[in-house]
Write an enzyme that holds these catalytic residues in place. Structure first.
Site, PDB file in Angstrom:
ATOM      1  N   LYS A  52       0.700  -1.263  -0.120  1.00 38.30           N
ATOM      2  CA  LYS A  52       0.206  -0.139   0.212  1.00 38.30           C
ATOM      3  C   LYS A  52       0.758   1.255   0.123  1.00 38.30           C
ATOM      4  CE  LYS A  52      -3.843  -2.429   2.165  1.00 38.30           C
ATOM      5  NZ  LYS A  52      -4.742  -2.894   3.286  1.00 38.30           N
ATOM      6  N   GLN A  96      -4.267  -1.528   9.663  1.00 37.04           N
ATOM      7  CA  GLN A  96      -4.456  -3.034   9.088  1.00 37.04           C
ATOM      8  C   GLN A  96      -4.952  -4.158   9.965  1.00 37.04           C
ATOM      9  OE1 GLN A  96      -3.609  -3.553   5.782  1.00 37.04           O
ATOM     10  NE2 GLN A  96      -4.077  -5.669   5.856  1.00 37.04           N
ATOM     11  N   ASP A 119     -10.819   2.721   4.185  1.00 39.34           N
ATOM     12  CA  ASP A 119     -11.093   1.369   4.148  1.00 39.34           C
ATOM     13  C   ASP A 119     -12.660   1.244   4.003  1.00 39.34           C
ATOM     14  OD1 ASP A 119      -9.202  -0.613   3.950  1.00 39.34           O
ATOM     15  OD2 ASP A 119      -8.720  -0.348   6.036  1.00 39.34           O
TER      16      ASP A 119
HETATM   17  N1  GUN Z   1      -6.840  -7.064   6.111  1.00 42.79           N
HETATM   18  C1  GUN Z   1      -7.566  -7.660   5.126  1.00 42.79           C
HETATM   19  N2  GUN Z   1      -7.869  -6.863   4.173  1.00 42.79           N
HETATM   20  C2  GUN Z   1      -7.799  -5.709   4.846  1.00 42.79           C
HETATM   21  C3  GUN Z   1      -8.229  -4.230   4.034  1.00 42.79           C
HETATM   22  O1  GUN Z   1      -8.931  -4.164   3.006  1.00 42.79           O
HETATM   23  N3  GUN Z   1      -8.056  -3.065   5.131  1.00 42.79           N
HETATM   24  C4  GUN Z   1      -7.424  -3.690   6.314  1.00 42.79           C
HETATM   25  N4  GUN Z   1      -7.092  -2.198   6.917  1.00 42.79           N
HETATM   26  N5  GUN Z   1      -6.875  -4.704   6.772  1.00 42.79           N
HETATM   27  C5  GUN Z   1      -7.022  -5.743   5.901  1.00 42.79           C
END
Ligand code: GUN
Length: 290
Positions: A52, A96, A119
């Site tokens: 990311k 995350q 998100d």
């Molecule tokens: N863990 C698995 N997928 C995601 C996501 O799309 N965002 C976040 N913050 N954590 C995740």
């Protein structure tokens, strides 16, 4: 069978975002800025967060990565979230997931202000999505919609079966595919661990979206001839054929299922890169709104 190439499509999307960022800068604006908080050092989470941050650099965003120890208290984490909420230089924040067991994911999610919740997990954003109001859509479902759109997949009137009811993917995906929108208007069946006749249901899917995190769960006998199959699973499995000692496997047994499909996403290179591109898109939107 045609591949739904998420890597290629996400690169196109990222190029489009980079052009918008250049235009924003040229007209005196600032760079969009994404902050990510990573708690602990889980290998997979580390890989996703690094991807990311790297994607931010690629499109010309600023990024901040806050790393906290796995045993950090919930209060310290919530304070980091509050600091970022109040920082006008930062447009979007993700924490995350998964988080260590002693930390409440819902508390953390609810502490992120909806305006920076790129998100799309905050109850306000999920509620607005339900009502078809402007909101940040969860990045993985949004990435899947974008992929289906860019490949001109007809969804209206089709039977879409979603396997898995997580808050992050399956549940929002089922709502989005049923909405009265360009990619949408499906008749949706949401299946889960208590579904008794899964094979019968999945075999009737025109569009099958699999998000349960069980490597190669969907086999050839569960898929209709000509179906569109979207594989959200990314599980690390041990392998003696790779330098790292593991390889990534999807929820679909690709080799046996792919020949039956009209379209299918590969793993890796399918949904994963689209998730990241959607996150960038949400961050750009937030920057434009602030
Ligand atoms: N863990 C698995 N997928 C995601 C996501 O799309 N965002 C976040 N913050 N954590 C995740």
């Amino acid at each position: 069978m045609q591949l739904l190439d998420g890597k290629l499509t996400s690169n196109t999307l990222k190029d489009e975002i980079a052009v918008e960022v250049s235009a924003m800068l040229a007209s005196g604006g600032k760079k969009p800025h994404l902050a990510a908080i990573l708690v602990g050092s889980d290998g997979a989470s580390e890989t996703y967060v690094n991807a990311k941050v790297k994607a931010c650099e690629k499109v010309g965003f600023d990024s901040t990565l806050v790393r906290l120890e796995a045993d950090v208290s919930e209060e310290i984490l919530l304070n980091e979230v509050r600091k970022i909420n109040e920082n006008p230089a930062i447009d979007g924040l993700i924490v995350q997931l998964p988080l260590p067991k002693h930390i409440s994911e819902i508390k953390v999610t609810e502490t992120i202000i909806p305006e920076k919740d790129v998100d799309g997990f905050h109850p306000v954003n999920l509620g607005r999505m339900m009502l078809n109001l402007p909101s940040f859509l969860p990045a993985t479902p949004a990435g899947i919609l974008e992929l289906l759109d860019r490949y001109d997949i007809e969804t209206s009137g089709k039977h879409c079966v979603v396997i898995g009811r997580s808050h992050i993917v399956g549940s929002p995906m089922s709502i989005l595919m049923a909405r009265n929108t360009k990619v949408g208007n499906c008749t949706v069946t949401l299946t889960h661990s208590r579904t008794t006749n899964l094979k019968e249901i999945s075999r009737s899917a025109d569009i099958l979206i699999v998000a349960l995190g069980k490597p190669e769960f969907v086999t050839e006998d569960m898929v209709k001839e000509g179906a569109v199959v979207v594989d959200v699973g990314i599980t690390r499995v041990k392998s003696d054929k790779t330098k790292s000692g593991w390889k990534l496997k999807g929820d679909v047994a690709f080799d046996e299922v792919a020949p039956k499909c009209s379209f299918i996403t590969p793993v890796p290179g399918g949904v994963g890169p689209m998730t990241i591109a959607s996150l960038l898109k949400n961050t750009l939107k937030s920057a434009k709104q602030s």
